[in-house]
Design a protein around this motif. Structure first.
Motif, PDB file in Angstrom:
ATOM      1  N   ALA A  66     -36.021  46.956 -58.439  1.00  0.00           N
ATOM      2  CA  ALA A  66     -36.084  47.308 -57.020  1.00  0.00           C
ATOM      3  C   ALA A  66     -36.289  48.809 -56.839  1.00  0.00           C
ATOM      4  CB  ALA A  66     -34.817  46.846 -56.303  1.00  0.00           C
ATOM      5  N   PHE A  67     -35.629  49.609 -57.688  1.00  0.00           N
ATOM      6  CA  PHE A  67     -35.795  51.062 -57.650  1.00  0.00           C
ATOM      7  C   PHE A  67     -37.264  51.433 -57.866  1.00  0.00           C
ATOM      8  CE2 PHE A  67     -36.176  55.055 -59.945  1.00  0.00           C
ATOM      9  CZ  PHE A  67     -35.481  55.928 -59.121  1.00  0.00           C
ATOM     10  N   HIS A  68     -37.879  50.849 -58.879  1.00  0.00           N
ATOM     11  CA  HIS A  68     -39.282  51.152 -59.169  1.00  0.00           C
ATOM     12  C   HIS A  68     -40.194  50.714 -58.024  1.00  0.00           C
ATOM     13  CE1 HIS A  68     -39.159  52.862 -63.197  1.00  0.00           C
ATOM     14  NE2 HIS A  68     -38.110  52.091 -63.392  1.00  0.00           N
ATOM     15  N   ASP A  69     -39.881  49.601 -57.368  1.00  0.00           N
ATOM     16  CA  ASP A  69     -40.672  49.165 -56.217  1.00  0.00           C
ATOM     17  C   ASP A  69     -40.596  50.176 -55.076  1.00  0.00           C
ATOM     18  OD1 ASP A  69     -41.412  46.863 -57.565  1.00  0.00           O
ATOM     19  OD2 ASP A  69     -39.924  45.592 -56.552  1.00  0.00           O
ATOM     20  N   VAL A  70     -39.397  50.661 -54.795  1.00  0.00           N
ATOM     21  CA  VAL A  70     -39.214  51.641 -53.714  1.00  0.00           C
ATOM     22  C   VAL A  70     -39.953  52.935 -54.048  1.00  0.00           C
ATOM     23  CG1 VAL A  70     -37.530  53.089 -52.510  1.00  0.00           C
ATOM     24  CG2 VAL A  70     -37.017  50.685 -52.940  1.00  0.00           C
ATOM     25  N   VAL A  71     -39.781  53.432 -55.261  1.00  0.00           N
ATOM     26  CA  VAL A  71     -40.405  54.692 -55.662  1.00  0.00           C
ATOM     27  C   VAL A  71     -41.922  54.560 -55.685  1.00  0.00           C
ATOM     28  CG1 VAL A  71     -40.646  56.323 -57.576  1.00  0.00           C
ATOM     29  CG2 VAL A  71     -38.382  55.544 -56.877  1.00  0.00           C
ATOM     30  N   ALA A  72     -42.428  53.456 -56.223  1.00  0.00           N
ATOM     31  CA  ALA A  72     -43.881  53.263 -56.307  1.00  0.00           C
ATOM     32  C   ALA A  72     -44.540  53.208 -54.933  1.00  0.00           C
ATOM     33  CB  ALA A  72     -44.190  51.986 -57.087  1.00  0.00           C
ATOM     34  N   ALA A  73     -43.795  52.793 -53.930  1.00  0.00           N
ATOM     35  CA  ALA A  73     -44.351  52.750 -52.571  1.00  0.00           C
ATOM     36  C   ALA A  73     -44.587  54.143 -51.995  1.00  0.00           C
ATOM     37  CB  ALA A  73     -43.406  51.963 -51.657  1.00  0.00           C
ATOM     38  N   HIS A  74     -43.980  55.177 -52.605  1.00  0.00           N
ATOM     39  CA  HIS A  74     -44.064  56.524 -52.048  1.00  0.00           C
ATOM     40  C   HIS A  74     -44.638  57.581 -52.987  1.00  0.00           C
ATOM     41  CE1 HIS A  74     -41.875  55.202 -48.543  1.00  0.00           C
ATOM     42  NE2 HIS A  74     -40.996  54.628 -49.340  1.00  0.00           N
ATOM     43  N   ALA A  75     -44.843  57.250 -54.258  1.00  0.00           N
ATOM     44  CA  ALA A  75     -45.327  58.242 -55.227  1.00  0.00           C
ATOM     45  C   ALA A  75     -46.519  57.675 -55.998  1.00  0.00           C
ATOM     46  CB  ALA A  75     -44.225  58.621 -56.200  1.00  0.00           C
ATOM     47  N   PRO A  76     -47.616  58.439 -56.081  1.00  0.00           N
ATOM     48  CA  PRO A  76     -48.799  57.938 -56.788  1.00  0.00           C
ATOM     49  C   PRO A  76     -48.608  57.821 -58.303  1.00  0.00           C
ATOM     50  CG  PRO A  76     -49.179  60.164 -55.970  1.00  0.00           C
ATOM     51  CD  PRO A  76     -47.844  59.728 -55.456  1.00  0.00           C
ATOM     52  N   THR A  77     -47.794  58.691 -58.897  1.00  0.00           N
ATOM     53  CA  THR A  77     -47.549  58.634 -60.339  1.00  0.00           C
ATOM     54  C   THR A  77     -46.089  58.964 -60.618  1.00  0.00           C
ATOM     55  OG1 THR A  77     -47.952  60.980 -60.807  1.00  0.00           O
ATOM     56  CG2 THR A  77     -49.888  59.537 -60.779  1.00  0.00           C
ATOM     57  N   PRO A  78     -45.561  58.544 -61.760  1.00  0.00           N
ATOM     58  CA  PRO A  78     -44.176  58.894 -62.099  1.00  0.00           C
ATOM     59  C   PRO A  78     -43.933  60.399 -62.179  1.00  0.00           C
ATOM     60  CG  PRO A  78     -44.934  57.107 -63.495  1.00  0.00           C
ATOM     61  CD  PRO A  78     -46.139  57.602 -62.725  1.00  0.00           C
ATOM     62  N   ALA A  79     -44.961  61.172 -62.510  1.00  0.00           N
ATOM     63  CA  ALA A  79     -44.799  62.627 -62.585  1.00  0.00           C
ATOM     64  C   ALA A  79     -44.546  63.249 -61.215  1.00  0.00           C
ATOM     65  CB  ALA A  79     -46.033  63.252 -63.222  1.00  0.00           C
ATOM     66  N   ASP A  80     -44.787  62.501 -60.143  1.00  0.00           N
ATOM     67  CA  ASP A  80     -44.562  62.989 -58.779  1.00  0.00           C
ATOM     68  C   ASP A  80     -43.160  62.667 -58.267  1.00  0.00           C
ATOM     69  OD1 ASP A  80     -47.163  64.065 -58.360  1.00  0.00           O
ATOM     70  OD2 ASP A  80     -47.922  62.032 -58.096  1.00  0.00           O
ATOM     71  N   VAL A  81     -42.268  62.286 -59.170  1.00  0.00           N
ATOM     72  CA  VAL A  81     -40.918  61.871 -58.794  1.00  0.00           C
ATOM     73  C   VAL A  81     -39.894  62.771 -59.478  1.00  0.00           C
ATOM     74  CG1 VAL A  81     -39.259  59.968 -58.801  1.00  0.00           C
ATOM     75  CG2 VAL A  81     -41.713  59.478 -58.623  1.00  0.00           C
ATOM     76  N   VAL A  82     -38.991  63.338 -58.683  1.00  0.00           N
ATOM     77  CA  VAL A  82     -37.853  64.094 -59.221  1.00  0.00           C
ATOM     78  C   VAL A  82     -36.605  63.337 -58.806  1.00  0.00           C
ATOM     79  CG1 VAL A  82     -36.572  66.258 -59.183  1.00  0.00           C
ATOM     80  CG2 VAL A  82     -39.063  66.291 -59.039  1.00  0.00           C
ATOM     81  N   ILE A  83     -35.767  63.039 -59.810  1.00  0.00           N
ATOM     82  CA  ILE A  83     -34.576  62.237 -59.567  1.00  0.00           C
ATOM     83  C   ILE A  83     -33.335  63.075 -59.828  1.00  0.00           C
ATOM     84  CG2 ILE A  83     -33.280  60.200 -60.286  1.00  0.00           C
ATOM     85  CD1 ILE A  83     -36.022  59.097 -61.292  1.00  0.00           C
ATOM     86  N   GLY A  84     -32.411  63.045 -58.895  1.00  0.00           N
ATOM     87  CA  GLY A  84     -31.102  63.658 -59.084  1.00  0.00           C
ATOM     88  C   GLY A  84     -30.056  62.558 -59.127  1.00  0.00           C
ATOM     89  N   ILE A  85     -29.269  62.557 -60.179  1.00  0.00           N
ATOM     90  CA  ILE A  85     -28.221  61.547 -60.324  1.00  0.00           C
ATOM     91  C   ILE A  85     -26.956  62.243 -60.810  1.00  0.00           C
ATOM     92  CG2 ILE A  85     -28.943  60.939 -62.664  1.00  0.00           C
ATOM     93  CD1 ILE A  85     -28.148  57.993 -61.962  1.00  0.00           C
ATOM     94  N   GLU A  86     -25.804  61.724 -60.392  1.00  0.00           N
ATOM     95  CA  GLU A  86     -24.549  62.408 -60.679  1.00  0.00           C
ATOM     96  C   GLU A  86     -23.917  62.022 -62.008  1.00  0.00           C
ATOM     97  OE1 GLU A  86     -21.684  61.417 -57.689  1.00  0.00           O
ATOM     98  OE2 GLU A  86     -22.137  59.306 -57.832  1.00  0.00           O
ATOM     99  N   THR A  87     -24.639  61.357 -62.876  1.00  0.00           N
ATOM    100  CA  THR A  87     -24.090  60.969 -64.169  1.00  0.00           C
ATOM    101  C   THR A  87     -25.120  61.225 -65.261  1.00  0.00           C
ATOM    102  OG1 THR A  87     -22.983  59.206 -65.409  1.00  0.00           O
ATOM    103  CG2 THR A  87     -24.831  58.561 -64.013  1.00  0.00           C
ATOM    104  N   ASP A  88     -24.671  61.263 -66.488  1.00  0.00           N
ATOM    105  CA  ASP A  88     -25.595  61.478 -67.598  1.00  0.00           C
ATOM    106  C   ASP A  88     -25.567  60.307 -68.578  1.00  0.00           C
ATOM    107  OD1 ASP A  88     -23.119  61.810 -68.713  1.00  0.00           O
ATOM    108  OD2 ASP A  88     -23.538  63.759 -69.615  1.00  0.00           O
ATOM    109  N   ARG A  89     -25.080  59.160 -68.110  1.00  0.00           N
ATOM    110  CA  ARG A  89     -24.995  58.000 -68.995  1.00  0.00           C
ATOM    111  C   ARG A  89     -25.389  56.735 -68.245  1.00  0.00           C
ATOM    112  NH1 ARG A  89     -20.238  55.254 -67.732  1.00  0.00           N
ATOM    113  NH2 ARG A  89     -18.811  56.474 -66.445  1.00  0.00           N
ATOM    114  N   GLY A  90     -25.617  55.676 -69.007  1.00  0.00           N
ATOM    115  CA  GLY A  90     -25.895  54.378 -68.415  1.00  0.00           C
ATOM    116  C   GLY A  90     -27.360  53.992 -68.498  1.00  0.00           C
ATOM    117  N   LEU A  91     -27.620  52.734 -68.202  1.00  0.00           N
ATOM    118  CA  LEU A  91     -28.965  52.176 -68.282  1.00  0.00           C
ATOM    119  C   LEU A  91     -29.949  52.900 -67.371  1.00  0.00           C
ATOM    120  CD1 LEU A  91     -30.853  49.965 -69.356  1.00  0.00           C
ATOM    121  CD2 LEU A  91     -30.044  48.491 -67.494  1.00  0.00           C
ATOM    122  N   TRP A  92     -29.549  53.198 -66.150  1.00  0.00           N
ATOM    123  CA  TRP A  92     -30.457  53.841 -65.201  1.00  0.00           C
ATOM    124  C   TRP A  92     -30.893  55.214 -65.698  1.00  0.00           C
ATOM    125  CZ3 TRP A  92     -31.309  52.764 -59.630  1.00  0.00           C
ATOM    126  CH2 TRP A  92     -31.056  51.424 -59.313  1.00  0.00           C
TER     127      TRP A  92
END
Length: 99
Positions: free
Chosen positions: A39-65
């Protein structure tokens, strides 16, 4: 370029997607696991032409995501912000407005 904030919890992720002007493009609560990642990839793909156009901030440094994102070429910015008592009130966008 889009920016994705990911507020991580044990069983879900609250994401906020915005453009370079700060305009909200999407907000979602996604489940932990492969269904949430899809679902995350679906949301992001709807707004960004390539993965290089995405900057992600997350509050953890572990886990599958966290481990799957660099594989897809997205820029990762782990915030590592400490969650201290009262820090929720300091967030610039109230949680109620994100959901």
């Amino acid at each position: 370029m889009i920016f994705v904030g990911d507020d991580w919890a044990e069983d879900h992720h609250d994401i906020h997607v915005m453009n370079t002007d700060g305009k909200r493009l999407a907000t979602r609560r996604l489940p932990e696991g492969l269904a949430g990642i899809a679902a995350f990839h679906d949301v992001v793909a709807a707004h960004a032409p390539t993965p290089a156009d995405v900057v992600i901030g997350i509050e953890t440094d572990r886990g599958l995501w966290v481990s799957i994102r660099p594989v897809h070429g997205q820029q990762d910015s782990k915030t590592g912000w400490p969650r201290l008592p009262g820090t929720r009130q300091l967030d610039p966008v109230p949680r109620s407005k994100l959901l």
